[in-house]
Design a protein around this motif. Sequence first.
Motif, PDB file in Angstrom:
ATOM      1  N   VAL A 198       0.853  -1.183   0.000  1.00  0.00           N
ATOM      2  CA  VAL A 198       0.000   0.000   0.000  1.00  0.00           C
ATOM      3  C   VAL A 198       0.894   1.240   0.000  1.00  0.00           C
ATOM      4  O   VAL A 198       1.843   1.334   0.787  1.00  0.00           O
ATOM      5  N   ARG A 199       0.574   2.205  -0.885  1.00  0.00           N
ATOM      6  CA  ARG A 199       1.413   3.396  -0.998  1.00  0.00           C
ATOM      7  C   ARG A 199       0.599   4.644  -0.682  1.00  0.00           C
ATOM      8  O   ARG A 199      -0.615   4.667  -0.876  1.00  0.00           O
ATOM      9  N   ASP A 200       1.313   5.679  -0.198  1.00  0.00           N
ATOM     10  CA  ASP A 200       0.650   6.938   0.096  1.00  0.00           C
ATOM     11  C   ASP A 200       0.557   7.790  -1.160  1.00  0.00           C
ATOM     12  O   ASP A 200       0.938   7.352  -2.264  1.00  0.00           O
ATOM     13  N   GLU A 201       0.093   9.030  -0.996  1.00  0.00           N
ATOM     14  CA  GLU A 201      -0.141   9.894  -2.150  1.00  0.00           C
ATOM     15  C   GLU A 201       1.149  10.270  -2.868  1.00  0.00           C
ATOM     16  O   GLU A 201       1.128  10.671  -4.040  1.00  0.00           O
ATOM     17  N   ARG A 202       2.289  10.103  -2.185  1.00  0.00           N
ATOM     18  CA  ARG A 202       3.573  10.391  -2.824  1.00  0.00           C
ATOM     19  C   ARG A 202       4.248   9.140  -3.380  1.00  0.00           C
ATOM     20  O   ARG A 202       5.386   9.187  -3.819  1.00  0.00           O
ATOM     21  N   GLY A 203       3.518   8.023  -3.326  1.00  0.00           N
ATOM     22  CA  GLY A 203       4.058   6.794  -3.885  1.00  0.00           C
ATOM     23  C   GLY A 203       4.955   6.010  -2.952  1.00  0.00           C
ATOM     24  O   GLY A 203       5.556   5.012  -3.353  1.00  0.00           O
ATOM     25  N   ARG A 204       5.069   6.410  -1.684  1.00  0.00           N
ATOM     26  CA  ARG A 204       5.917   5.717  -0.733  1.00  0.00           C
ATOM     27  C   ARG A 204       5.137   4.596  -0.044  1.00  0.00           C
ATOM     28  O   ARG A 204       3.935   4.751   0.233  1.00  0.00           O
ATOM     29  N   PRO A 205       5.781   3.469   0.256  1.00  0.00           N
ATOM     30  CA  PRO A 205       5.082   2.406   0.985  1.00  0.00           C
ATOM     31  C   PRO A 205       4.610   2.892   2.354  1.00  0.00           C
ATOM     32  O   PRO A 205       5.308   3.648   3.028  1.00  0.00           O
ATOM     33  N   VAL A 206       3.413   2.492   2.741  1.00  0.00           N
ATOM     34  CA  VAL A 206       2.864   2.848   4.045  1.00  0.00           C
ATOM     35  C   VAL A 206       3.297   1.788   5.055  1.00  0.00           C
ATOM     36  O   VAL A 206       2.986   0.604   4.901  1.00  0.00           O
TER      37      VAL A 206
END
Length: 421
Positions: A198-206
Amino acid sequence: MTLSDAPPVPDVFDPRQYAAGVPYDAYRTLRDHHPMAWQEEPEVLGWPAGPGFWAVTRHTDVVRVLKDAATFSSYLGATQIRDPDPADLPFIRRMMLNQDPPHHNRLRRLVSRAFTPGRIERFTAVAEERARTLLARALDDARAGDGTVDLVAAVTDDYALLNLSDLLGVPASDRKLLLHWTQRVIGYQDPDEAGPVVRDERGRPVNPRSPAALRDMFDYARQLAAHKRRHPGDDVLTTLAQDEELAEAELEMFFFLLTVAGNDTVRSAAPGGLLALADHPAEQERLRSGAVSLGTAVDELLRWHPPVLTFRRTAARDTVLAGRRIRAGDKVVVCHAAANRDERVFTEPDRLDLSRTPNPQVSFGDGPHVCLGAHFARLQLRVLYGEVIRALPVLRSAGPPRRLVSNFINGVKSLPLRIAP
């Protein structure tokens, strides 16, 4: 042999290798030649690269790190190899696991009061009946088929989950939530367990331990605690919810810790122990004949298959360990499975010996953070293995197990065994 003549440092970080088994040969190389080994931390499985860490593999050094909280802190960087997002660190530090004495001592004392002798005694009878029921069903299924059964799917997953649910006081209708949260948090490196990253709005893994990822679990914990205050029961969460010394945020973190650690410790250890018995028929027969006690056997099976592979600490000050200079701020990762096979402590460590004594295995840690639920976990394992020996024919392997992709938990996802003629 000089350091320049020593074999290269093997990688024990990449979680994918653990799906094929614990890298005991690599651990031996580290213990013999690189007891404090620098490990690179490259990007893997969609998770970003990290700064690297020291892998600690000898038993004496692992125990020193675990006992010396003043030098090797659980609080500074928490206890997972991967660095948390700095914005999440204050939240993560609220968990007892990620605190140092004396704050850790206060929380440990409060939660310990919920594990009363009377409650544990009543729970034992429930666990015995549960093990009998699950094993009888598994045996019926095996007899109706080809004599084989996946004991993870048929027995050990449900055994761990239902025991934890009873202890916490989670309603039957909500029990699968505990397994869902455990898989999401513990199995985050394994797509079979956690699904796509799952990634956040900046494309980083949560991070699965971040406030955003745990919001649904914490909302549930608050609702269940409120229910327990209105409708108390004979369970751990009722005791904690009524404790005025516990802040609501601390109660939520306890629910998280008990749900994940309480479930996955037994969920990982139980199938590992059964696999060891199936792979070692002579030792299995010794247990069946009563030649060794269940309590002694449980400790050896935990040494052989520790449920937790690694825990991280952060150096709070410059120090020296195993001849290597450690700088303040360095990550230091203890390798439980490596320490449990250290020839300097265990005679013939690669031989399963259910009567091994003494057995200073570190599967539940050591020092101030020794597993709070170790007694509860051992009880469940004694009950389960005792019922297996009583109710099932000789265990034999029916195919290779499927293991968890993880450098943290020594998980078994599937365990096909032959349990019927």
